[in-house]
Write an enzyme that holds these catalytic residues in place. Structure first.
Site, PDB file in Angstrom:
ATOM      1  CG  ASP A 245     -15.929  43.968  -4.059  1.00 35.60           C
ATOM      2  OD1 ASP A 245     -15.801  45.162  -4.340  1.00 35.60           O
ATOM      3  OD2 ASP A 245     -15.109  43.318  -3.396  1.00 35.60           O
TER       4      ASP A 245
ATOM      5  CG  ASN B 241     -12.418  40.369   4.481  1.00 33.19           C
ATOM      6  OD1 ASN B 241     -12.981  41.364   4.047  1.00 33.19           O
ATOM      7  ND2 ASN B 241     -11.908  39.452   3.694  1.00 33.19           N
TER       8      ASN B 241
ATOM      9  CG  MET C 204     -15.134  29.978  -3.382  1.00 37.41           C
ATOM     10  SD  MET C 204     -14.116  30.372  -1.959  1.00 37.41           S
ATOM     11  CE  MET C 204     -15.337  30.868  -0.765  1.00 37.41           C
TER      12      MET C 204
END
Length: 438
Positions: A123, A25, A343
């Site tokens: 994803d 990330n 989330m």
């Protein structure tokens, strides 16, 4: 690329040392930041995984001069950029395949005054909106258009202008993107409700090394004073905290003795303590994490005796990327735990594979699952399954390593997107994972 699968032999006990790769990330953010200058930028500890390779390919198509100096060590120079490439079919097709491509918008808009991007992929873990990015750019003076027929985004601005903004959600990529736009904007930009993950902190440190003026690093209130131009720098990507968490869970689930080398422990936040709540023993030795072989681990309860709940939240809360690892590790613990994935609404849908393997899990709704630990009284059994996303894929791999019998995991390109040579590295520790073409 050929469609590939893993054939995984269960009853595996691993032993030895493993070093985590660079953080995926973070790498996706800092690679986009090389577009902010015409000077040379060197980045070390870049993970050589599919998502990073796709982003490097996009940068190369845009005209960035890229040199691989050694494994994980690259130099970039964006001094001759071909903006026409943005409208090419090749760019359109490639940018759709990787969600990280959205973070090219900030640097392109700040330095060249325009950006053009198709709806990015990534994803399938639920709706991941881009509103936060574009609202931020509009506040900086960008004019935004969305073509509903082609799903393409267009944004331009002669010169971004600093402003105060309260971000409507704590978005890591949104914060990174707007931050990269703001460093070359005219005047002062204040970003409140900014994400403060280590990835964003690392991006800030790299930008400061390039000459940016940023205060409040590590907090949710960033103040950026725009500069006319940025220069080159050298940067090193942190170890991947998600991979570190994956290895902790893998060691516990397989009763393995494992040492994670150079784990940047101070940057891991509450990740070690959450695994310790599951009863997993961790020994911090300098910057290494030693996980001793453990026959049984017991989940803690809250002080009043109620069932432990583990949920995700923005940093410094627990990262959503490790909830699937926590869930699979809990299947063989003593005790029960409620996993609350706040989330993303599709990240728990892989639990049906674990149930097929013999795990006791109640999927309460798309966001919550209760795991009743088997206490190792019943072993998971090997099955054939498919990886829906990066983190669920590694969770299924952990389950397969601990299971009785052989398992086949399909769609492993999802795992390859986030984990570098995972089969080779685990086989070196005693695993038996065979990569096969289908």
């Amino acid at each position: 690329m050929a469609n590939q699968a893993f054939i995984v032999e269960g009853n595996t006990i691993l032993n030895g040392e493993i070093e985590p790769q660079g953080a995926k990330n973070e790498a996706l953010q800092v690679l986009c930041a090389v577009m902010l200058t015409d000077q040379k930028v060197e980045i070390k500890n870049v993970p050589e995984i599919l998502d990073v390779e796709k982003l490097i390919s996009l940068l190369r198509g845009l005209g960035v001069k890229i040199e691989r100096l050694s494994k994980g060590h690259y130099s970039f120079q964006a001094d001759d950029i071909d903006l026409d490439y943005l409208s090419s079919d090749e760019y359109q097709n490639d940018a759709k395949k990787i969600r990280g491509s959205v973070m090219l918008i900030g640097p392109l808009l700040a330095r060249f005054g325009k950006a053009y991007l198709p709806q990015p992929g990534g994803d399938k873990i639920g709706r991941r909106r881009l509103d936060t990015h574009f609202i931020g750019f509009q506040k900086l003076g960008g004019e935004f258009k969305f073509d509903e027929e082609t799903n393409d985004f267009y944004i331009h601005a002669d010169r971004l202008k600093g402003c105060y903004m309260l971000m409507d959600e704590i978005s890591v990529t949104g914060t990174a993107n707007v931050l990269m736009g703001a460093v070359l904007a005219e005047g002062v930009t204040t970003i409140y409700n900014a994400a403060c993950e280590p990835y964003v902190q690392q991006l800030c440190k790299m930008l400061v090394g390039m000459g940016a003026k940023i205060s409040g690093i590590g907090s949710n209130l960033l103040k950026i004073t725009g500069v006319e131009s940025l220069g080159g720098t050298n940067h090193r990507v942190l170890p991947d905290m998600i991979e570190i968490g994956s290895f902790i869970g893998m060691a516990a689930m397989t009763k393995s003795d494992l040492r994670i080398k150079n784990a940047a422990v101070k940057e891991l936040g509450n990740i070690p303590s959450v695994f310790q709540k599951l009863g997993i023993k961790l020994e911090i030795e300098n910057d290494d994490i030693h996980i001793p072989a453990q026959e049984l681990y017991e989940i803690s309860s809250f002080i009043d005796g109620s069932i432990l709940t583990i949920y995700d939240s923005p940093w410094p809360g627990f990262t959503p990327d490790l909830l699937s690892i926590i869930l699979v590790v809990a299947t063989q613990a003593r005790g029960s735990v409620l996993i609350h994935q706040k989330m993303f609404e599709s990240r728990l849908f892989f639990v049906d594979k674990l149930i097929d393997m013999g795990a006791k899990i109640i999927l309460c709704d798309p966001h919550r699952a209760t795991v009743i630990g088997l206490e190792r009284k019943t072993q998971l059994r090997g099955i054939s399954m498919s990886s829906p996303d990066i983190r669920a894929g590694v969770s299924l791999l952990i389950a397969a390593l601990s299971a009785n019998g052989s398992s086949t995991i399909h769609n492993i390109q999802q795992i390859d997107r986030g984990y570098q040579n995972i089969d080779g590295r685990l086989n070196a520790l005693g695993a038996n994972i065979e990569r096969v073409d289908l």
